[in-house]
Motif scaffolding. Structure first.
Motif, PDB file in Angstrom:
ATOM      1  N   CYS A   1       0.976  -1.090   0.157  1.00  0.00           N
ATOM      2  CA  CYS A   1       0.123   0.072   0.012  1.00  0.00           C
ATOM      3  C   CYS A   1       0.751   1.320  -0.082  1.00  0.00           C
ATOM      4  O   CYS A   1       1.965   1.191   0.311  1.00  0.00           O
ATOM      5  CB  CYS A   1      -0.907  -0.061   1.249  1.00  0.00           C
ATOM      6  SG  CYS A   1      -2.233   1.134   1.083  1.00  0.00           S
TER       7      CYS A   1
ATOM      8  N   SER B   1      -1.597  12.476   4.342  1.00  0.00           N
ATOM      9  CA  SER B   1      -0.745  11.373   4.322  1.00  0.00           C
ATOM     10  C   SER B   1       0.471  11.682   3.267  1.00  0.00           C
ATOM     11  O   SER B   1       0.547  12.289   2.149  1.00  0.00           O
ATOM     12  CB  SER B   1      -1.294  10.308   3.908  1.00  0.00           C
ATOM     13  OG  SER B   1      -0.182   9.082   3.428  1.00  0.00           O
TER      14      SER B   1
ATOM     15  N   LEU C   1      -7.873   4.237  -1.492  1.00  0.00           N
ATOM     16  CA  LEU C   1      -7.902   4.482   0.082  1.00  0.00           C
ATOM     17  C   LEU C   1      -8.511   5.630   0.575  1.00  0.00           C
ATOM     18  O   LEU C   1      -7.810   6.683  -0.215  1.00  0.00           O
ATOM     19  CB  LEU C   1      -6.735   3.880   0.652  1.00  0.00           C
ATOM     20  CG  LEU C   1      -6.414   3.687   1.986  1.00  0.00           C
ATOM     21  CD1 LEU C   1      -5.385   2.784   2.174  1.00  0.00           C
ATOM     22  CD2 LEU C   1      -6.010   5.193   2.363  1.00  0.00           C
TER      23      LEU C   1
ATOM     24  N   HIS D   1     -11.242   4.282   5.665  1.00  0.00           N
ATOM     25  CA  HIS D   1     -10.382   3.999   6.851  1.00  0.00           C
ATOM     26  C   HIS D   1     -11.039   5.045   7.978  1.00  0.00           C
ATOM     27  O   HIS D   1     -10.411   5.341   9.092  1.00  0.00           O
ATOM     28  CB  HIS D   1      -8.914   4.483   6.726  1.00  0.00           C
ATOM     29  CG  HIS D   1      -8.086   3.557   6.444  1.00  0.00           C
ATOM     30  ND1 HIS D   1      -7.278   2.957   7.420  1.00  0.00           N
ATOM     31  CD2 HIS D   1      -7.904   2.943   5.179  1.00  0.00           C
ATOM     32  CE1 HIS D   1      -6.558   2.117   6.721  1.00  0.00           C
ATOM     33  NE2 HIS D   1      -6.864   1.722   5.508  1.00  0.00           N
TER      34      HIS D   1
ATOM     35  N   ASP E   1      -6.320  -2.509  11.558  1.00  0.00           N
ATOM     36  CA  ASP E   1      -5.118  -1.810  11.517  1.00  0.00           C
ATOM     37  C   ASP E   1      -4.873  -1.335  13.160  1.00  0.00           C
ATOM     38  O   ASP E   1      -5.732  -1.620  13.775  1.00  0.00           O
ATOM     39  CB  ASP E   1      -5.146  -0.701  10.497  1.00  0.00           C
ATOM     40  CG  ASP E   1      -4.048  -0.164   9.974  1.00  0.00           C
ATOM     41  OD1 ASP E   1      -4.232   0.727   9.004  1.00  0.00           O
ATOM     42  OD2 ASP E   1      -2.933  -0.491  10.596  1.00  0.00           O
TER      43      ASP E   1
ATOM     44  N   PRO F   1      -5.207   7.977  11.028  1.00  0.00           N
ATOM     45  CA  PRO F   1      -6.162   6.930  10.532  1.00  0.00           C
ATOM     46  C   PRO F   1      -5.543   5.729   9.760  1.00  0.00           C
ATOM     47  O   PRO F   1      -6.257   4.656   9.567  1.00  0.00           O
ATOM     48  CB  PRO F   1      -7.118   7.434   9.760  1.00  0.00           C
ATOM     49  CG  PRO F   1      -6.310   8.803   9.107  1.00  0.00           C
ATOM     50  CD  PRO F   1      -5.248   9.207  10.085  1.00  0.00           C
ATOM     51  N   GLY F   2      -4.252   5.611   9.631  1.00  0.00           N
ATOM     52  CA  GLY F   2      -3.585   4.443   8.779  1.00  0.00           C
ATOM     53  C   GLY F   2      -2.104   4.793   8.703  1.00  0.00           C
ATOM     54  O   GLY F   2      -1.853   5.920   8.750  1.00  0.00           O
TER      55      GLY F   2
ATOM     56  N   THR G   1       0.430   3.832  10.111  1.00  0.00           N
ATOM     57  CA  THR G   1       1.217   4.209  11.464  1.00  0.00           C
ATOM     58  C   THR G   1       2.481   3.732  11.496  1.00  0.00           C
ATOM     59  O   THR G   1       3.281   4.174  12.366  1.00  0.00           O
ATOM     60  CB  THR G   1       0.341   3.735  12.558  1.00  0.00           C
ATOM     61  OG1 THR G   1       0.336   2.301  12.650  1.00  0.00           O
ATOM     62  CG2 THR G   1      -0.988   4.197  12.566  1.00  0.00           C
TER      63      THR G   1
ATOM     64  N   GLU H   1       3.210   1.004  13.140  1.00  0.00           N
ATOM     65  CA  GLU H   1       3.035   0.494  14.475  1.00  0.00           C
ATOM     66  C   GLU H   1       2.128  -0.682  14.251  1.00  0.00           C
ATOM     67  O   GLU H   1       0.909  -0.643  13.775  1.00  0.00           O
ATOM     68  CB  GLU H   1       2.574   1.554  15.604  1.00  0.00           C
ATOM     69  CG  GLU H   1       3.583   2.748  15.571  1.00  0.00           C
ATOM     70  CD  GLU H   1       2.991   3.757  16.587  1.00  0.00           C
ATOM     71  OE1 GLU H   1       3.431   4.949  16.336  1.00  0.00           O
ATOM     72  OE2 GLU H   1       2.102   3.620  17.381  1.00  0.00           O
TER      73      GLU H   1
ATOM     74  N   GLY I   1      -0.747  -2.810   9.646  1.00  0.00           N
ATOM     75  CA  GLY I   1      -0.257  -2.199  10.995  1.00  0.00           C
ATOM     76  C   GLY I   1       1.263  -2.690  11.522  1.00  0.00           C
ATOM     77  O   GLY I   1       1.266  -3.732  12.123  1.00  0.00           O
TER      78      GLY I   1
ATOM     79  N   LEU J   1       3.566  -3.882   9.967  1.00  0.00           N
ATOM     80  CA  LEU J   1       4.182  -5.511   9.643  1.00  0.00           C
ATOM     81  C   LEU J   1       5.596  -4.991   8.734  1.00  0.00           C
ATOM     82  O   LEU J   1       5.624  -4.062   8.247  1.00  0.00           O
ATOM     83  CB  LEU J   1       3.177  -6.173   8.678  1.00  0.00           C
ATOM     84  CG  LEU J   1       1.906  -6.396   9.335  1.00  0.00           C
ATOM     85  CD1 LEU J   1       1.106  -7.161   7.989  1.00  0.00           C
ATOM     86  CD2 LEU J   1       2.122  -7.515  10.206  1.00  0.00           C
TER      87      LEU J   1
ATOM     88  N   SER K   1       2.703  -0.872   4.384  1.00  0.00           N
ATOM     89  CA  SER K   1       3.137   0.317   3.866  1.00  0.00           C
ATOM     90  C   SER K   1       4.521   0.731   4.300  1.00  0.00           C
ATOM     91  O   SER K   1       5.520   0.493   3.465  1.00  0.00           O
ATOM     92  CB  SER K   1       2.277   1.302   4.083  1.00  0.00           C
ATOM     93  OG  SER K   1       2.504   2.329   3.411  1.00  0.00           O
TER      94      SER K   1
ATOM     95  N   GLY L   1       6.515  -0.522   6.465  1.00  0.00           N
ATOM     96  CA  GLY L   1       7.502  -1.461   6.536  1.00  0.00           C
ATOM     97  C   GLY L   1       8.393  -1.802   5.605  1.00  0.00           C
ATOM     98  O   GLY L   1       9.399  -2.852   5.597  1.00  0.00           O
TER      99      GLY L   1
HETATM  100  O1  LIG Z   1      -0.548   4.796   4.224  1.00  0.00           O
HETATM  101  C1  LIG Z   1      -0.982   6.065   4.842  1.00  0.00           C
HETATM  102  O2  LIG Z   1      -0.363   6.936   4.865  1.00  0.00           O
HETATM  103  C2  LIG Z   1      -2.571   6.102   5.371  1.00  0.00           C
HETATM  104  C3  LIG Z   1      -2.936   7.147   5.717  1.00  0.00           C
HETATM  105  C4  LIG Z   1      -4.124   7.281   6.028  1.00  0.00           C
HETATM  106  C5  LIG Z   1      -5.180   6.280   6.123  1.00  0.00           C
HETATM  107  C6  LIG Z   1      -4.534   5.010   5.547  1.00  0.00           C
HETATM  108  C7  LIG Z   1      -3.218   4.724   5.350  1.00  0.00           C
HETATM  109  N1  LIG Z   1      -2.742   3.779   4.665  1.00  0.00           N
HETATM  110  C8  LIG Z   1      -3.843   2.535   4.697  1.00  0.00           C
HETATM  111  C9  LIG Z   1      -3.095   1.235   4.456  1.00  0.00           C
HETATM  112  O3  LIG Z   1      -3.917   0.323   4.073  1.00  0.00           O
HETATM  113  C10 LIG Z   1      -1.691   0.860   5.285  1.00  0.00           C
HETATM  114  O4  LIG Z   1      -1.110  -0.191   4.265  1.00  0.00           O
HETATM  115  C11 LIG Z   1      -2.084   0.454   6.675  1.00  0.00           C
HETATM  116  O5  LIG Z   1      -2.627   1.392   7.335  1.00  0.00           O
HETATM  117  C12 LIG Z   1      -0.609  -0.153   7.202  1.00  0.00           C
HETATM  118  O6  LIG Z   1       0.203   0.855   7.205  1.00  0.00           O
HETATM  119  P1  LIG Z   1       1.739   0.617   7.904  1.00  0.00           P
HETATM  120  O7  LIG Z   1       1.473   0.396   9.184  1.00  0.00           O
HETATM  121  O8  LIG Z   1       2.491   1.730   7.502  1.00  0.00           O
HETATM  122  O9  LIG Z   1       2.132  -0.831   7.320  1.00  0.00           O
END
Ligand SMILES: O=C(O)c1ccccc1NCC(=O)[C@H](O)[C@H](O)COP(=O)(O)O
Length: 207
Positions: free
Chosen positions: A8, A35, A60, A84, A127, A134-135, A137, A139, A158, A160, A180, A182
C-alpha cells in the motif's frame, strides 16, 4: 491456503511495478491529502494504467466526499475501495464497487458486530489504532485481538515487516496481509529489497 499480499501507499509507477513483479496480489493508492503517500488523480491514473492483469488496484480514503470518490472512479482504473474513517455501510456501498472497511483495533473490538454492520464488505482490514492517524502508522497492534475465528476475510495491517509478518500470519491466520511503512526507504518511497523480502517471506511460509 496462501496468504495474499497488498503493498500500500504506492506513489510512482516504478514502485508499483516492483510490487507487482515481486508477487503482490494487490496495490494500494492513498487519496488522503495529509498522508505523505497521498497521490494526485493524474499520478494514480498513470500507476493504475501500468499495473498488469490479476493485481487488484485499491483506492483508499478517509471520510471522503462522495463526489471525490466518484471523481477518482471516473479517472482511475480502480477495482476495490478501502475506507479508513467513520463511513457508514450505506456510504461505502453507494459507489457500487467492492469495498473493505478498515478497523482501528483496540482490546475488545467486536469484529463480529462490525461484520454485521458492514455486511456487504468483502473484508475487514485490521489496522492499528492511533488517535489522529487513520492509517500508515508503522506500528503494530496486539495480534491476540485478531485471532480466528473471523466473521469474514480479514486483511492484517499495521506495522508489518519482513521480520514479523510470518509470526503475525501464524497468530491471526488472515486472508491477506497489508503493508506500507515496513517496506519503505522513506515515507512514500518503497525499498525494492524490502518489498521483495516481505513478499518472499509470506510466500515461503508453509501451511
Ligand atoms: O498509508 C497511509 O499513509 C495511510 C494514511 C491514511 C489512511 C490509511 C493509510 N494507509 C492504509 C493502509 O492500508 C496501510 O497499508 C496500513 O494502514 C498499514 O500501514 P503501515 O503500518 O505503515 O504498514
Amino acid at each position: 491456503m496462501r496468504t495474499r499480499v497488498k503493498i500500500c501507499g504506492l506513489t510512482n509507477v516504478a514502485d508499483a511495478l516492483t510490487a507487482c513483479y515481486s508477487g503482490a496480489d494487490a496495490i494500494g493508492l492513498v487519496f488522503y491529502p495529509p498522508s505523505p503517500r497521498n497521490v494526485s488523480l493524474e499520478t494514480a491514473a498513470e500507476i493504475a494504467a501500468a499495473v498488469p492483469a490479476f493485481v487488484t488496484k485499491t483506492a483508499l480514503f478517509v471520510d471522503p466526499d462522495a463526489d471525490f470518490v466518484r471523481q477518482v472512479l471516473q479517472q482511475v482504473n480502480i477495482d476495490l475501495l478501502q475506507f479508513h474513517g467513520n463511513e457508514s455501510a450505506k456510504f461505502c456501498e453507494s459507489f457500487g464497487r467492492p469495498y473493505m472497511k478498515a478497523v482501528a483495533m483496540q482490546e475488545g473490538t467486536d469484529l463480529h458486530g462490525l461484520a454485521r454492520d458492514y455486511t456487504r464488505a468483502i473484508g475487514l482490514l485490521l489496522d492499528t489504532y492511533k488517535p489522529g492517524v487513520p492509517g500508515g502508522t508503522g506500528e503494530s497492534f496486539n495480534w491476540q485481538w485478531a485471532r480466528p475465528p473471523h466473521p469474514m476475510p480479514v486483511i492484517l495491517a499495521g506495522g508489518l515487516t519482513a521480520e514479523n509478518v510470518v509470526s503475525a500470519i501464524e497468530e491471526v491466520q488472515p486472508w491477506a496481509v497489508d503493508v506500507s511503512g515496513g517496506v519503505e526507504e522513506c515515507k512514500g518511497k518503497k525499498s525494492p529489497e524490502k518489498v521483495q523480502k516481505f513478499i518472499k517471506n509470506v510466500m515461503s511460509r508453509v501451511e
